[in-house]
Design a protein around this motif. Sequence first.
Motif: not given
Length: 128
Positions: A107-111
């Motif tokens: 989370y917060s670094e991309g899917a």
Amino acid sequence: MCGGLLPVINDCPGVAIYADPMIEKVFSNLMDNTLRHAGKATQVRISCNETEDGLVILYEDDGYGISDDDKELIFKPGIGQNTGFGLFLAREILAITGIAIREIGVYSEGAKFEILVPKGFFKAGEDA
């Protein structure tokens, strides 16, 4: 919203997947989700890695990502902000030929969607 266009980096040249023709819809849905929900995303990368068990395909964006609480929930029917059936149907389409999908990003670094293609259901190399 990230806008309408994002560069896609394809690190899977020479790979053929033996799957239901609807597999195109799976990748179309993943891209649509990136465009709708990733916010700050600037690119998408698709990479492949052959393992002892088969082929691992990673679909990654550099947007907001998906919280740990939602990683499995997003694959349930009726969940989501658009129709609520996109990732549910994607999982069902892949399952027809024994292919699995899950979200493994931070989370917060991309899917980051991991697609696991079993041995015998893909071909890699120049003759793919």
